[in-house]
Scaffold this motif. Structure first.
Motif, PDB file in Angstrom:
ATOM      1  N   UNK A 173       0.836  -1.199   0.000  1.00  0.00           N
ATOM      2  CA  UNK A 173       0.000   0.000   0.000  1.00  0.00           C
ATOM      3  C   UNK A 173       0.873   1.252   0.000  1.00  0.00           C
ATOM      4  N   UNK A 174       1.115   1.818  -1.181  1.00  0.00           N
ATOM      5  CA  UNK A 174       2.004   2.983  -1.304  1.00  0.00           C
ATOM      6  C   UNK A 174       1.340   4.277  -0.844  1.00  0.00           C
ATOM      7  N   UNK A 175       0.068   4.203  -0.425  1.00  0.00           N
ATOM      8  CA  UNK A 175      -0.553   5.389   0.156  1.00  0.00           C
ATOM      9  C   UNK A 175      -0.049   5.610   1.580  1.00  0.00           C
ATOM     10  N   UNK A 176       0.478   4.566   2.166  1.00  0.00           N
ATOM     11  CA  UNK A 176       1.048   4.663   3.510  1.00  0.00           C
ATOM     12  C   UNK A 176       2.464   5.253   3.423  1.00  0.00           C
ATOM     13  N   UNK A 177       2.904   5.884   4.501  1.00  0.00           N
ATOM     14  CA  UNK A 177       4.263   6.403   4.548  1.00  0.00           C
ATOM     15  C   UNK A 177       5.265   5.255   4.496  1.00  0.00           C
ATOM     16  N   UNK A 178       6.421   5.533   3.938  1.00  0.00           N
ATOM     17  CA  UNK A 178       7.474   4.519   3.869  1.00  0.00           C
ATOM     18  C   UNK A 178       7.821   4.000   5.260  1.00  0.00           C
ATOM     19  N   UNK A 179       7.877   4.884   6.250  1.00  0.00           N
ATOM     20  CA  UNK A 179       8.243   4.448   7.601  1.00  0.00           C
ATOM     21  C   UNK A 179       7.118   3.630   8.243  1.00  0.00           C
ATOM     22  N   UNK A 180       5.906   3.660   7.664  1.00  0.00           N
ATOM     23  CA  UNK A 180       4.810   2.796   8.129  1.00  0.00           C
ATOM     24  C   UNK A 180       4.791   1.466   7.383  1.00  0.00           C
ATOM     25  N   UNK A 181       5.158   1.493   6.108  1.00  0.00           N
ATOM     26  CA  UNK A 181       5.097   0.280   5.290  1.00  0.00           C
ATOM     27  C   UNK A 181       6.099  -0.769   5.764  1.00  0.00           C
ATOM     28  N   UNK A 182       7.279  -0.318   6.162  1.00  0.00           N
ATOM     29  CA  UNK A 182       8.358  -1.264   6.461  1.00  0.00           C
ATOM     30  C   UNK A 182       8.776  -1.154   7.922  1.00  0.00           C
TER      31      UNK A 182
END
Length: 468
Positions: free
Chosen positions: A384-393
């Motif tokens: 889900x690229x709508x999420x921030x990178x620091x949230x995705x990973x």
């Protein structure tokens, strides 16, 4: 006895008189040549207001009389050209008219070797692979070049060359001192200057005009922080290729941790996403974000390492172009986040408390890889690229990577030559403490990747950055 003494004194006097006569004759003969050359420059000074004033120390420049005459003639021609003259001279970025140089950019600096102009050029050994096959070039190493800067008023300064080679990272830099005319135009009047590069190589001695020209300006200084005593921190991006969708969160994160200026090196923006972002920042936060167009497709250039797109040249362009305006500078990718750890809230706090005003060249950071949970594919949250990178990973390697891939911040006034992962020439290099600051490297931001420490049986869950 008296007669002998008198005779000796008389002979000494005759010898001194004879020597003085011969010396006077020698000086008279040579003075004619010197006077002729000097007078030609005095008359040249009378024709052009900004050139060759005796108070500015005008003197013949060049190692031989032929070189002096060639430079004098070229400087006279340049001083007569108007800004829009049809001079048929290649303009940077370009291949020089003699085929010896491939110049990508030119920038001026107050702090590099005094006050100077720097040409970022492709390393000679890489030129043929970089240029389209239909274009003929004749690469020449720096130690075989005899180059000069000629400014639009006709003033001339020598060019100093350096070929930097660090592993497979290569660049050639040409530096020439700025004449007083150029200094005044750039920093007192905030004008764009026109500069020509002239060659007196034996291979180009028949050429009577310069081999290339460039138009140079300096960025307008803007103070973002209300605290003028606070040291400023600037980030340049590695050359971007349609990666603008990750740009806003990267800028906003680093604003929160103390960076006050961002410079985007843009190679492609086919969907106009970057243009939209920059327009919004320009309206809301004037001076916060600059864009340097780093696109050489019209020349058909291909980097020897396509994934980098002339990153080493961009690295030095950032140093020269923005080094005057900031105390600390660095070039990072959009998947790299500088994260101060407790008790530090900002990069400013960390640097001040640990390094103060010590005279050092750079501070390096080791990468801590944040990976996808499964190296072969994303989970639903990671996709889900709508999420921030620091949230995705939120899964990472257990330890910092110690075999390379470091990045660093440097003080522009104390470094001269750089590579992507290390300062090459400058003052001392310092290591950051992993307990105080980390470089979170989100290596799977664009696609799942398997890196050291990212195997499923090694990774650890870490939500600290996200939770902040």
């Amino acid at each position: 006895m008296r007669r002998t003494s008198f005779t000796i004194r008389l002979l000494k006097g005759l010898f001194i008189l004879t020597l003085f006569t011969l010396l006077s004759h020698y000086i008279t003969i040579n003075y004619t040549s010197v006077t002729s050359t000097f007078n030609s420059h005095i008359s040249y000074s009378n024709r052009f207001n900004y050139v060759s004033r005796r108070a500015e120390g005008w003197k013949p420049i060049g190692h031989t009389l032929d070189e002096q005459n060639l430079l004098h003639n070229m400087s006279s021609i340049v001083a007569e050209w108007s800004e829009n003259a049809n001079d048929n001279i290649p303009t940077v970025p370009c291949l020089s008219a003699d085929g010896h140089l491939l110049v990508l950019s030119v920038a001026a600096s107050h702090i590099r070797y005094g006050v100077s102009l720097t040409f970022m050029t492709v390393y000679p050994d890489d030129m043929k692979a970089t240029l389209p096959k239909r274009i003929l070039s004749h690469p020449l190493s720096s130690n075989k070049q005899r180059l000069w800067c000629i400014f639009s008023d006709g003033s001339v300064t020598p060019v100093y060359t350096y070929d930097s080679k660090y592993g497979n990272e290569r660049i050639s830099l040409l530096d020439c001192p700025l004449s007083q005319f150029a200094i005044d135009q750039l920093w007192k009047l905030n004008q764009t200057i026109r500069v020509y590069l002239a060659s007196t190589n034996t291979t180009t001695k028949k050429r009577k005009i310069p081999i290339l020209k460039a138009f140079v300006s300096v960025p307008i200084v803007s103070v973002i922080s209300s605290n003028s005593s606070q040291e400023s921190f600037t980030l340049c991006t590695s050359p971007l290729q349609n990666s603008a969708k990750y740009l806003v969160q990267w800028i906003e994160f680093h604003r929160l941790v103390g960076f006050s200026k961002f410079v985007i090196y843009n190679t492609t923006d086919t969907n106009n996403h970057l243009s939209t972002i920059i327009n919004i920042y320009t309206q809301k936060y004037p001076g916060l974000v600059d864009v340097v167009q780093w696109n050489f497709h019209t020349l058909g250039l291909v980097d020897v390492f396509p994934g980098r797109y002339f990153q080493v040249e961009a690295l030095h362009d950032c140093l020269i172009r923005y080094g005057d305006q900031t105390e600390w500078l660095g070039m990072f990718d959009l998947d790299e986040y500088i994260v101060p750890l407790h008790p530090y809230q900002t990069i400013v706090d960390y640097v001040y408390e640990n390094f103060g005003r010590r005279i050092i060249g750079s501070i390096s950071f080791r990468s801590l890889f944040f990976c996808s949970k499964n190296s072969s594919e994303y989970t639903s949250e990671e996709k889900d690229t709508r999420r921030l990178t620091i949230e995705r990973f939120i899964f990472r390697a257990p330890h910092e990577y110690k075999k390379g891939r470091k990045k660093y911040l440097y003080r522009p006034r104390f470094v001269q030559y750089l590579s992507i992962h290390n300062q090459i020439i400058g003052l001392s290099k310092e290591e950051s403490s992993k307990y105080h600051i980390t470089l979170a490297h989100y290596i799977s931001m664009n696609y799942p990747r398997l890196m050291s420490g990212c195997n499923i049986n090694e990774i650890v869950q870490d939500t600290n950055i996200r939770n902040r």
